[in-house]
Design a protein around this motif. Structure first.
Motif, PDB file in Angstrom:
ATOM      1  N   GLU A  37       0.836  -1.199   0.000  1.00  0.00           N
ATOM      2  CA  GLU A  37       0.000   0.000   0.000  1.00  0.00           C
ATOM      3  C   GLU A  37       0.871   1.249   0.000  1.00  0.00           C
ATOM      4  N   TRP A  38       0.539   2.180  -0.910  1.00  0.00           N
ATOM      5  CA  TRP A  38       1.327   3.408  -0.995  1.00  0.00           C
ATOM      6  C   TRP A  38       0.421   4.626  -1.152  1.00  0.00           C
ATOM      7  N   ARG A  39       0.932   5.755  -0.690  1.00  0.00           N
ATOM      8  CA  ARG A  39       0.342   7.041  -1.050  1.00  0.00           C
ATOM      9  C   ARG A  39       1.457   8.068  -1.120  1.00  0.00           C
ATOM     10  N   VAL A  40       1.308   9.003  -2.034  1.00  0.00           N
ATOM     11  CA  VAL A  40       2.284  10.077  -2.198  1.00  0.00           C
ATOM     12  C   VAL A  40       1.729  11.329  -1.525  1.00  0.00           C
ATOM     13  N   ARG A  41       2.499  11.875  -0.624  1.00  0.00           N
ATOM     14  CA  ARG A  41       2.078  13.080   0.090  1.00  0.00           C
ATOM     15  C   ARG A  41       2.922  14.263  -0.367  1.00  0.00           C
ATOM     16  N   LYS A  42       2.362  15.457  -0.229  1.00  0.00           N
ATOM     17  CA  LYS A  42       3.127  16.642  -0.614  1.00  0.00           C
ATOM     18  C   LYS A  42       2.822  17.805   0.317  1.00  0.00           C
ATOM     19  N   PHE A  43       3.818  18.652   0.478  1.00  0.00           N
ATOM     20  CA  PHE A  43       3.682  19.882   1.257  1.00  0.00           C
ATOM     21  C   PHE A  43       3.946  21.023   0.285  1.00  0.00           C
ATOM     22  N   SER A  44       2.907  21.776  -0.036  1.00  0.00           N
ATOM     23  CA  SER A  44       2.983  22.774  -1.102  1.00  0.00           C
ATOM     24  C   SER A  44       3.592  24.092  -0.628  1.00  0.00           C
ATOM     25  N   GLU A  45       3.845  24.979  -1.598  1.00  0.00           N
ATOM     26  CA  GLU A  45       4.433  26.285  -1.300  1.00  0.00           C
ATOM     27  C   GLU A  45       3.550  27.128  -0.394  1.00  0.00           C
ATOM     28  N   ASP A  46       2.254  26.944  -0.505  1.00  0.00           N
ATOM     29  CA  ASP A  46       1.336  27.754   0.311  1.00  0.00           C
ATOM     30  C   ASP A  46       1.116  27.169   1.702  1.00  0.00           C
ATOM     31  N   GLY A  47       1.904  26.135   2.049  1.00  0.00           N
ATOM     32  CA  GLY A  47       1.836  25.584   3.403  1.00  0.00           C
ATOM     33  C   GLY A  47       0.766  24.537   3.616  1.00  0.00           C
ATOM     34  N   ARG A  48       0.201  24.009   2.536  1.00  0.00           N
ATOM     35  CA  ARG A  48      -0.846  22.995   2.662  1.00  0.00           C
ATOM     36  C   ARG A  48      -0.258  21.592   2.541  1.00  0.00           C
ATOM     37  N   LEU A  49      -0.788  20.691   3.358  1.00  0.00           N
ATOM     38  CA  LEU A  49      -0.351  19.296   3.341  1.00  0.00           C
ATOM     39  C   LEU A  49      -1.405  18.462   2.627  1.00  0.00           C
ATOM     40  N   TYR A  50      -0.995  17.797   1.549  1.00  0.00           N
ATOM     41  CA  TYR A  50      -1.898  16.949   0.786  1.00  0.00           C
ATOM     42  C   TYR A  50      -1.565  15.490   1.054  1.00  0.00           C
ATOM     43  N   SER A  51      -2.609  14.702   1.327  1.00  0.00           N
ATOM     44  CA  SER A  51      -2.398  13.320   1.745  1.00  0.00           C
ATOM     45  C   SER A  51      -2.385  12.322   0.603  1.00  0.00           C
ATOM     46  N   ASP A  52      -3.031  12.653  -0.506  1.00  0.00           N
ATOM     47  CA  ASP A  52      -3.148  11.664  -1.580  1.00  0.00           C
ATOM     48  C   ASP A  52      -2.880  12.286  -2.944  1.00  0.00           C
ATOM     49  N   CYS A  53      -2.373  11.453  -3.850  1.00  0.00           N
ATOM     50  CA  CYS A  53      -2.141  11.868  -5.236  1.00  0.00           C
ATOM     51  C   CYS A  53      -3.463  11.815  -6.003  1.00  0.00           C
ATOM     52  N   ARG A  54      -3.652  12.765  -6.906  1.00  0.00           N
ATOM     53  CA  ARG A  54      -4.891  12.805  -7.679  1.00  0.00           C
ATOM     54  C   ARG A  54      -4.974  11.636  -8.654  1.00  0.00           C
ATOM     55  N   ARG A  55      -3.819  11.231  -9.211  1.00  0.00           N
ATOM     56  CA  ARG A  55      -3.789  10.131 -10.188  1.00  0.00           C
ATOM     57  C   ARG A  55      -2.773   9.091  -9.737  1.00  0.00           C
ATOM     58  N   MET A  56      -3.217   8.195  -8.883  1.00  0.00           N
ATOM     59  CA  MET A  56      -2.342   7.156  -8.338  1.00  0.00           C
ATOM     60  C   MET A  56      -2.647   5.833  -9.018  1.00  0.00           C
ATOM     61  N   THR A  57      -1.648   5.241  -9.670  1.00  0.00           N
ATOM     62  CA  THR A  57      -1.792   3.937 -10.311  1.00  0.00           C
ATOM     63  C   THR A  57      -0.812   2.972  -9.661  1.00  0.00           C
ATOM     64  N   GLY A  58      -1.326   2.082  -8.825  1.00  0.00           N
ATOM     65  CA  GLY A  58      -0.445   1.184  -8.089  1.00  0.00           C
ATOM     66  C   GLY A  58       0.438   1.971  -7.142  1.00  0.00           C
ATOM     67  N   SER A  59       1.744   1.904  -7.373  1.00  0.00           N
ATOM     68  CA  SER A  59       2.689   2.629  -6.516  1.00  0.00           C
ATOM     69  C   SER A  59       3.215   3.900  -7.179  1.00  0.00           C
ATOM     70  N   THR A  60       2.598   4.306  -8.304  1.00  0.00           N
ATOM     71  CA  THR A  60       3.084   5.465  -9.056  1.00  0.00           C
ATOM     72  C   THR A  60       2.046   6.576  -9.101  1.00  0.00           C
ATOM     73  N   CYS A  61       2.500   7.783  -8.808  1.00  0.00           N
ATOM     74  CA  CYS A  61       1.665   8.973  -8.909  1.00  0.00           C
ATOM     75  C   CYS A  61       2.040   9.712 -10.197  1.00  0.00           C
ATOM     76  N   ASN A  62       1.072   9.966 -11.049  1.00  0.00           N
ATOM     77  CA  ASN A  62       1.303  10.653 -12.325  1.00  0.00           C
ATOM     78  C   ASN A  62       0.785  12.084 -12.237  1.00  0.00           C
TER      79      ASN A  62
END
Length: 239
Positions: A37-62
């Motif tokens: 199980e995988w998820r890609v997380r990101k911390f953006s320039e505006d200080g927001r924390l995102y928990s999931d990728c919009r386009r996740m296929t298996g273990s790859t975020c596109n």
């Protein structure tokens, strides 16, 4: 957890392998490790924390990049393992150059090449390269090569072409210690200390026994010229 443990069993691979990207570029972020199980997380320039990728296929975020995709990214497994974090910067100026530099730290002593690229032209000539805002090279080949990276090469880099500058990106240098220095040396140091202490204890015990027994000699040595032999025997102490 903004900057996960770099020694984690999880890892993140970015393709294409560079920090800076143009808008509308296709970028893949792939999570690797012994997890399902995988998820890609990101911390953006505006200080927001995102928990999931919009386009996740298996273990790859596109990602089809836009300016809002400029952020710090990392992978998280279902069991809570984290990869190291990487920076991705999306160029807002469609006509400006980008600096092509690796997303992961470069190992000390390894070679690395930095280059400058336009959306419509990947190979440029007469490019200026800057390290921490200091001009270090004007290369007609449009490439900056460092044959053996050292810690002093760490810092911010950017390139300039036809009067236009790229954004600057941080290149990190990872200093490694050889296996002999990091693992063998402490072991041999401990062995040496133990042997040294043991030898001192043995000598003190022998000295104590000798004093208690009033030994005349600890060792007796006799030789025979006829048999050309030498006999060595430990004398018996009598109280």
């Amino acid at each position: 957890m903004l900057f996960p443990d770099v020694h984690s069993a999880a890892s993140l691979t970015v393709s294409p392998d560079r920090v800076q990207h143009f808008t509308s570029d296709s970028v893949s972020l792939t999570c690797e490790g012994n997890f399902t199980e995988w998820r890609v997380r990101k911390f953006s320039e505006d200080g927001r924390l995102y928990s999931d990728c919009r386009r996740m296929t298996g273990s790859t975020c596109n990602i089809n990049t836009s300016k809002s995709d400029t952020a710090v990214y990392w992978c998280e497994s279902g069991s809570g393992e984290f990869s190291s974090a990487v920076n991705i910067t999306v160029q807002n100026d469609g006509n400006g150059p980008i600096l092509v530099s690796p997303v992961h730290p470069v190992t000390e002593g390894a070679s690395v090449s930095l280059s400058c690229s336009l959306r419509t032209q990947k190979i440029l000539s007469n490019v200026f390269f800057y390290h921490n805002d200091k001009l270090i090279q004007n290369d007609t080949r449009g490439e900056l090569k460092i044959s053996a990276v050292s810690k002093s090469d760490e810092g911010f880099y950017k390139c300039q072409y036809s009067g236009r500058e790229s954004a600057q990106s941080w290149m990190s240098v990872k200093v490694t210690v050889s296996g002999a220095d990091s693992s063998s040396s402490p072991v041999w140091l401990i062995v040496g200390l133990v042997c040294g202490v043991s030898l001192i204890i043995i000598l003190l015990l022998l000295l104590y026994r000798c004093r208690q027994s009033k030994c005349k000699s600890l060792f007796s040595v006799s030789s025979s010229s006829s048999s050309s032999s030498i006999d060595i025997s430990l004398s018996i102490c009598h109280r």
